[in-house]
Structure formats: structure tokens, C-alpha cells
Design an enzyme around this catalytic site. Structure first.
Site: not given
Ligand code: NAD
Length: 445
Positions: A206, A262
Site C-alpha cells: 500500500k 494519503c
């Protein structure tokens, strides 16, 4: 299956809706009472396309409910999905306090055999810490841990969650894998790609994905700096590069750089966790430096276009970090606003969805109710977020409202020939500026 989702923010709420849609009984839990009150009434705490309709639909099935009492969600759950925030600390490390707090609640209330799913983005090694914390109870209950990182894009969140291009399950526990295969059975049957890995691999995958996307953006922004110096066109360069399927065209748009919740924090967190284990991932330091430079470069273009910033009115079109969201966390638009305000400009922002969030984030920024109100009397318009409303605005009306017809396109989102025709001085990023076809003299207002 009975599912608990801990944290009902942008990822948690969408996860609740997707899992309810798959047929599970989902209880979303959050420490934010106002958020839970709103959710119970079917009100989404943020803007995301199609979200409220989906909430009304899933609440109507009776399979979805919300609580501030974590025990109510956790006690009956076979699967407990952790979706709390993992913001950056000042040094770039991921702040995992909310994860630890959630796991402490899970350790108190989880039933034997439950599976804890780490969906929050965390540094590799976090699941092992979670496992250790859970095993300290010493009362014989066995709680399994898996990493199942989330790859949804804000603005497309519900779609991405319901139709993911891949689902990663990281675990070494056979029980956890079997439980998650049941959780996601309809998706597995529909042919969605599931990738099974070790826990650290899933966690790292991720961070690596987001860091790579950020690297593409910083790469093309460095190229933009080069194009500006040698007279090449960065959009054409990106088109040529992107035609190669090994490279791909996505995320090769020069402009103000990446932002949002993010990419900035995940690049920093990956760099910090590499340093922690003794590897200097210097590439990521450069990615961050180039991203800061991207805002500086657009600010310099604005300054160049209007000469002195003091006393100049700059209309900033778009405040969210990207279109189709009201999220202004680490928004490059607001970074640019701060920079222009610090240099004495009068900045008036406009955003179709993110005005309230921007007011909280940057109270000193004036915000207009419409695009034209922001542009009226402006010496320069800056496109900071490529909302359709901004791209589709009537350029002649816009020009006539302004003091000077100057437009800096921080997203290379407008066609230069249209600006040329409409009588603008147009400044894109990494491409040649365009003069108006017929310079129109506008009297000073
Ligand atoms: P968010 O800030 O929107 O939501 C986090 C929620 O957790 C908040 O509602 C907060 O009140 C709640 N919370 C905090 N501590 C809690 C606790 N102890 N118990 C219960 N609730 C608690 O954040 P987000 O954007 O949903 O991100 C969540 C995680 O998902 C982060 O790790 C993020 O990196 C990751 N992620 C985000 C996105 C995205 O596009 N936003 C995409 C993929 C992954």
C-alpha cells in the site's frame, strides 16, 4: 456475517456501505458523536459522489447501523475492520495512536476467533504490533490479524470499493484467510483479482503504491521545470511517454503536484520506515522536495504574470486537493493560497464543494460564493483544481469580469487555443505561455 468497522471516516464509511452491500450485518463505530448522529440520520459527513443515496439504501435494508459504543460493534463481530486515521507526525512518521486505541478496545471486547482487519494505511510491521497487543489479554481468546489495505480514490470511493482492481489479503493465519474469503465471497466469485501475501508485504504494498504514484507526479513536474527552460512541451512529452504501456499516461500531469490525505503522508511514512530499518530511500526525499517546488513554481508564475503581488487580487479556482471531493487536507491549492497571501496578494478562493472545509483550514482566505464573484476585479485567475464547472466556464464572461485577462493554469486543464481566442494571457505549467489573439484593453477598475 457480523462485521464491525472502527472509524467511519472517508474509508470507514465507504467500507461499511460496501460490506453491507455484500450482505453482511455491519456496525460502524466512531469516537466522533456528531458524525455518528449524522450517519444515523443518513447524512454523510463529507461530500463523495453517490454516497448519501447508498447510505439511504443500506440503512433501509436494516443491515447497517452506527454507534459510538465500540463494544456494541466489536462484541458480536466475526470480522473487525480498523479504518481509523493514521496522520503524519511532524517528522513524517505515521501517528498510530488511533490504531493502538482501537486495538485496545478490540482486545477488551473481541470474541474468540474474531479476525482483526487492518485497513488503515500503516507502516510494515504494524500488524505484528497489533498481534502482540491482542495476545497480551492472556484469557485464552484467540484473535487473528490480517492486513487488507484500501486503494480507493476519493471522488470515486464507492465505485472503487465496490469494484476494486485488486484486493490484497495479507495474513499468515489460515483462519483469518478463510474468514476473509467468506467476507468477500461475492467479489471473489465475480472474478475480482485477489492477491494473497504475507502481512508485511500487504502493508508495504500500500505504501509502495502511493509512493510510486507520487513519484510519477514529481517526475513529470521535474520535466515541467526542464521544459520551461528549454522550450519543450511537458504535455506532449507525457503523451509520448504514456503511449508506452510499460509507462502509462495516468499520473503524468504536470501542475501543482499531489496532495490530499494519503500521498503526502504515505511518501513521508515510507521514507521514515525505511530509515528506521537502516535503508536510505533518498528517492522519496526528492519526490517530496519536487512536490513542494511545484507549488513554488506556480506561485512564481503568478508573480511573474502580475509583476508585484502586493495589492493584486488573485482568484483561486478550486480549493479541494482534487475534483469530486471536498477534502482539503494537504491541498496544493491551499499551499499556493498561503504562499500568495504571505507575499501580500489579496486571494479570493472558490470551490464548488470544499468552501466550508477550506474556511476551517485557512480562515484568512476569502472565499466567494461563485466563480464569477471570485474573478470579479481579479488581476489573475489561477486554476488549482480541475473541477468541470471551472473547465466549462464561459471564458469571455470570465475575461470581462476581470481587471486583467491573465490565467495561470496550475493543472494544465484548459485548452490553450480557447484561451488565445478568448483574449487571455495564458500561463500553463511546463508549456509555452500563450498571448491573446486580439489583446483586449481592459480599463483599470
Ligand atoms: P478520516 O479522518 O476520514 O477518518 C478516520 C475516522 O476514524 C474519523 O471519523 C475518526 O473520528 C475515527 N477515529 C479515530 N480514532 C478512533 C477510535 N479510536 N475509534 C473509533 N474511531 C476513531 O480518515 P480516512 O480518510 O478515512 O483514512 C483512514 C485510513 O485509511 C488512513 O490510514 C488512510 O491513510 C487510509 N486510506 C485513506 C484513503 C482516502 O482516500 N482517504 C484511501 C486509502 C486508504
Amino acid at each position: 456475517m457480523q462485521v464491525a468497522v472502527i472509524g467511519t471516516g472517508r474509508v470507514g464509511l465507504v467500507t461499511c456501505l460496501t460490506l453491507a452491500n455484500l450482505g453482511h450485518e455491519v456496525v460502524g463505530s466512531d469516537v466522533d458523536e456528531d458524525k455518528i448522529d449524522g450517519l444515523r440520520r443518513g447524512t454523510a459527513p463529507f461530500f463523495e459522489p453517490d454516497l448519501e443515496e447508498a447510505m439511504v439504501r443500506e440503512l433501509g435494508t436494516g443491515r447497517l447501523s452506527f454507534t459510538t459504543d465500540a463494544s456494541e460493534a466489536i462484541t458480536p463481530a466475526e470480522v473487525i475492520v480498523v479504518c481509523v486515521g493514521t496522520p503524519a507526525r511532524a517528522d513524517g512518521d505515521a501517528n498510530l495512536l488511533a490504531v493502538e486505541t482501537a486495538v485496545r478496545e478490540i482486545a477488551r471486547f473481541a470474541r474468540d476467533g474474531a479476525v482483526v482487519v487492518e485497513k488503515s494505511t500503516v507502516p510494515a510491521g504494524t500488524a505484528e504490533r497489533v498481534r502482540q497487543l491482542l495476545s497480551r489479554g492472556g484469557d485464552g481468546r484467540q484473535v487473528h490479524v490480517a492486513s487488507n489495505p484500501e486503494f480507493l480514490r476519493e471522488g470515486m470511493a464507492l465505485h472503487d470499493s465496490l469494484h476494486p482492481d485488486r484486493v490484497v489479503i495479507g495474513t499468515t493465519s489460515d483462519e483469518a484467510r478463510a474468514t476473509l474469503d467468506r467476507l468477500y465471497a461475492p467479489m471473489i466469485e465475480s472474478g475480482i483479482r485477489f492477491i494473497y501475501t504475507g502481512v508485511e508485504t500487504a502493508e508495504l504494498a500500500k505504501h509502495a503504491s502511493n509512493a510510486f504514484l507520487a513519484t510519477k507526479i514529481s517526475f513529470v513536474n521535474s520535466l515541467a521545470r526542464l521544459c520551461e527552460r528549454i522550450g519543450a512541451d511537458v504535455t506532449d512529452v507525457a503523451d509520448v511517454m504514456g503511449a508506452d504501456p510499460r509507462i502509462g499516461r495516468a499520473f503524468l500531469d504536470a501542475g501543482l503536484g499531489y496532495g490530499g490525505y494519503c500521498l503526502p503522508k504515505d511518501v513521508a511514512a515510507l521514507e521514515r520506515s525505511a530509515t528506521r530499518v537502516g535503508y536510505r530511500f533518498g528517492l522519496l526525499n526528492e519526490v517530496q522536495r519536487v512536490n513542494d517546488e511545484a507549488v513554488e513554481a506556480v506561485a512564481a508564475t503568478v508573480e511573474d504574470a502580475v509583476w508585484n503581488l502586493e495589492g493584486k487580487r488573485i482568484a483561486l479556482f478550486g480549493l479541494a486537493f482534487k475534483p469530486l471531493t471536498d477534502d482539503v487536507r494537504s491541498s496544493p491549492a491551499l499551499a499556493l493560497a498561503r504562499r500568495l497571501l504571505a507575499h501580500g496578494a489579496e486571494v479570493v478562493g472558490y470551490d464548488p464543494k470544499a468552501a466550508d472545509e477550506a474556511r476551517v483550514e485557512l480562515p484568512e482566505l476569502r472565499i466567494a460564493g461563485t466563480l464569477l464573484e471570485a474573478a470579479t476585479g481579479a488581476h489573475c485567475v489561477v486554476v488549482a483544481t480541475a473541477w468541470d464547472e471551472i473547465l466549462e466556464t464561459d471564458l469571455v464572461t470570465l475575461r470581462d469580469a476581470m481587471t486583467h485577462p491573465v490565467l495561470v493554469d496550475g493543472r494544465n486543464a484548459l485548452p490553450p487555443d480557447r484561451l488565445h481566442e478568448a483574449g487571455f494571457w495564458y500561463y500553463p505549467v511546463g508549456r509555452a505561455p500563450v498571448a491573446p489573439r486580439h489583446p483586449i484593453l481592459v480599463s483599470e477598475r
